[in-house]
Design a protein around this motif. Structure first.
Motif, mmCIF file in Angstrom:
data_model
loop_
_atom_site.group_PDB
_atom_site.id
_atom_site.type_symbol
_atom_site.label_atom_id
_atom_site.label_comp_id
_atom_site.label_asym_id
_atom_site.label_seq_id
_atom_site.Cartn_x
_atom_site.Cartn_y
_atom_site.Cartn_z
ATOM 1 N N TRP A 77 130.039 82.773 7.488
ATOM 2 C CA TRP A 77 131.343 82.184 7.165
ATOM 3 C C TRP A 77 131.413 80.720 7.585
ATOM 4 N N LEU A 78 130.789 80.385 8.712
ATOM 5 C CA LEU A 78 130.774 78.987 9.153
ATOM 6 C C LEU A 78 129.986 78.127 8.167
ATOM 7 N N ARG A 79 128.794 78.571 7.794
ATOM 8 C CA ARG A 79 127.975 77.787 6.870
ATOM 9 C C ARG A 79 128.623 77.690 5.489
ATOM 10 N N LYS A 80 129.268 78.758 5.058
ATOM 11 C CA LYS A 80 129.957 78.713 3.758
ATOM 12 C C LYS A 80 131.135 77.741 3.812
ATOM 13 N N THR A 107 138.757 71.179 -2.977
ATOM 14 C CA THR A 107 139.540 70.956 -1.766
ATOM 15 C C THR A 107 140.285 72.220 -1.364
ATOM 16 N N GLU A 108 140.868 72.908 -2.344
ATOM 17 C CA GLU A 108 141.585 74.150 -2.060
ATOM 18 C C GLU A 108 140.636 75.222 -1.528
ATOM 19 N N ALA A 109 139.452 75.331 -2.125
ATOM 20 C CA ALA A 109 138.472 76.330 -1.667
ATOM 21 C C ALA A 109 137.986 76.018 -0.258
ATOM 22 N N ALA A 110 137.755 74.737 0.031
ATOM 23 C CA ALA A 110 137.309 74.343 1.378
ATOM 24 C C ALA A 110 138.379 74.662 2.409
ATOM 25 N N HIS A 111 139.625 74.370 2.083
ATOM 26 C CA HIS A 111 140.723 74.654 3.006
ATOM 27 C C HIS A 111 140.843 76.169 3.241
ATOM 28 N N ALA A 112 140.755 76.945 2.170
ATOM 29 C CA ALA A 112 140.870 78.401 2.303
ATOM 30 C C ALA A 112 139.744 78.972 3.153
ATOM 31 N N ALA A 113 138.524 78.499 2.960
ATOM 32 C CA ALA A 113 137.390 78.984 3.759
ATOM 33 C C ALA A 113 137.559 78.594 5.222
ATOM 34 N N ALA A 114 138.059 77.386 5.464
ATOM 35 C CA ALA A 114 138.274 76.937 6.839
ATOM 36 C C ALA A 114 139.342 77.782 7.525
ATOM 37 N N VAL A 115 140.419 78.078 6.822
ATOM 38 C CA VAL A 115 141.491 78.906 7.390
ATOM 39 C C VAL A 115 140.972 80.315 7.673
ATOM 40 N N TYR A 116 140.129 80.853 6.790
ATOM 41 C CA TYR A 116 139.560 82.184 7.012
ATOM 42 C C TYR A 116 138.752 82.211 8.309
ATOM 43 N N GLU A 170 144.854 74.384 13.828
ATOM 44 C CA GLU A 170 145.676 74.948 12.764
ATOM 45 C C GLU A 170 146.188 73.859 11.827
ATOM 46 N N LYS A 171 146.416 72.670 12.350
ATOM 47 C CA LYS A 171 146.881 71.563 11.512
ATOM 48 C C LYS A 171 145.765 70.971 10.660
ATOM 49 N N ASP A 172 144.518 71.086 11.109
ATOM 50 C CA ASP A 172 143.380 70.544 10.370
ATOM 51 C C ASP A 172 142.207 71.522 10.433
ATOM 52 N N PRO A 173 142.282 72.618 9.666
ATOM 53 C CA PRO A 173 141.211 73.614 9.716
ATOM 54 C C PRO A 173 139.843 73.054 9.331
ATOM 55 N N ARG A 174 139.800 72.095 8.430
ATOM 56 C CA ARG A 174 138.504 71.532 8.036
ATOM 57 C C ARG A 174 137.917 70.688 9.158
ATOM 58 N N GLY A 175 138.734 70.035 9.961
ATOM 59 C CA GLY A 175 138.233 69.334 11.139
ATOM 60 C C GLY A 175 137.623 70.313 12.118
ATOM 61 N N TYR A 176 138.276 71.467 12.256
ATOM 62 C CA TYR A 176 137.756 72.527 13.122
ATOM 63 C C TYR A 176 136.388 72.997 12.623
ATOM 64 N N ILE A 177 136.239 73.168 11.317
ATOM 65 C CA ILE A 177 134.963 73.589 10.737
ATOM 66 C C ILE A 177 133.883 72.574 11.068
ATOM 67 N N ARG A 178 134.200 71.290 10.946
ATOM 68 C CA ARG A 178 133.214 70.247 11.241
ATOM 69 C C ARG A 178 132.765 70.312 12.698
ATOM 70 N N GLN A 179 133.716 70.526 13.591
ATOM 71 C CA GLN A 179 133.380 70.638 15.012
ATOM 72 C C GLN A 179 132.481 71.836 15.263
ATOM 73 N N GLU A 180 132.843 72.983 14.728
ATOM 74 C CA GLU A 180 132.077 74.200 14.954
ATOM 75 C C GLU A 180 130.698 74.125 14.303
ATOM 76 N N TYR A 181 130.624 73.522 13.125
ATOM 77 C CA TYR A 181 129.325 73.393 12.466
ATOM 78 C C TYR A 181 128.415 72.467 13.270
ATOM 79 N N ALA A 182 128.958 71.363 13.752
ATOM 80 C CA ALA A 182 128.150 70.427 14.545
ATOM 81 C C ALA A 182 127.613 71.120 15.794
ATOM 82 N N ARG A 183 128.431 71.917 16.462
ATOM 83 C CA ARG A 183 127.976 72.665 17.638
ATOM 84 C C ARG A 183 126.897 73.670 17.271
ATOM 85 N N TRP A 184 127.121 74.388 16.185
ATOM 86 C CA TRP A 184 126.163 75.382 15.741
ATOM 87 C C TRP A 184 124.827 74.724 15.387
#
Length: 160
Positions: free
Chosen positions: A93-96, A117-126, A142-156
């Motif tokens: 889910w993180l990589r997707k 953009t909508e698909a990226a936001h939906a995947a980030a919220v999931y 919660e305000k920026d789910p895609r920013g959260y994804i970037r942080q988690e992906y960089a850590r991973w």
């Protein structure tokens, strides 16, 4: 992630461990006496709290990422190899979500934004909702789910 090493008086150990917990996301703090027995040595793996600082820029977050085409192949193969009804793991889910974010970034130089953009936001919220079960997330995630994804992906990616 980084390692912290502290030498302190035994009476200060609890106060220092509490200060570490408030300043960083700290794992288990190991405590050992010094050779002379007069002080304690503290060792801990730590990282910055996710709720402090800015989200990583896409260039930074995805600097170690394979090409978009390779990630599309990986997500398709991984999904195809799962048995029917078997849950996908967090890595999938993180990589997707990161893949969809990267595709959306190509589509977003200026509004109007499209389906990517909508698909990226939906995947980030999931992923954000899935992670919420395991950890307490800051409001800013919660305000920026895609920013959260970037942080988690960089850590991973750093740990791969």
């Amino acid at each position: 992630m980084f390692e912290i090493r502290i030498i302190c008086a035994p009476a200060d150990t609890d106060r220092i461990v509490a200060a570490l917990d408030s300043a960083f996301a700290v794992g288990i703090v190991s405590v050992f006496p010094t050779r002379d027995g007069g002080r304690n040595r503290l060792y801990a793996d730590a990282d910055y709290h996710p709720e402090t600082g800015e989200w990583p820029a896409p260039e930074e977050a995805y600097s170690l990422a394979p090409s978009i085409v390779r990630e599309i192949g990986w997500t398709a193969r991984t999904a195809a190899n799962k048995a029917f009804g078997e849950d996908m793991d967090r890595e999938y889910w993180l990589r997707k979500a990161a893949l969809l974010d990267r595709v959306a970034l190509l589509d977003e130089p200026a509004p109007p934004f499209g389906d990517a953009t909508e698909a990226a936001h939906a995947a980030a919220v999931y992923l954000l909702d899935s992670d919420r079960v395991e950890q307490r997330l800051a409001e800013r995630a919660e305000k920026d789910p895609r920013g959260y994804i970037r942080q988690e992906y960089a850590r991973w990616a750093k740990n791969q």
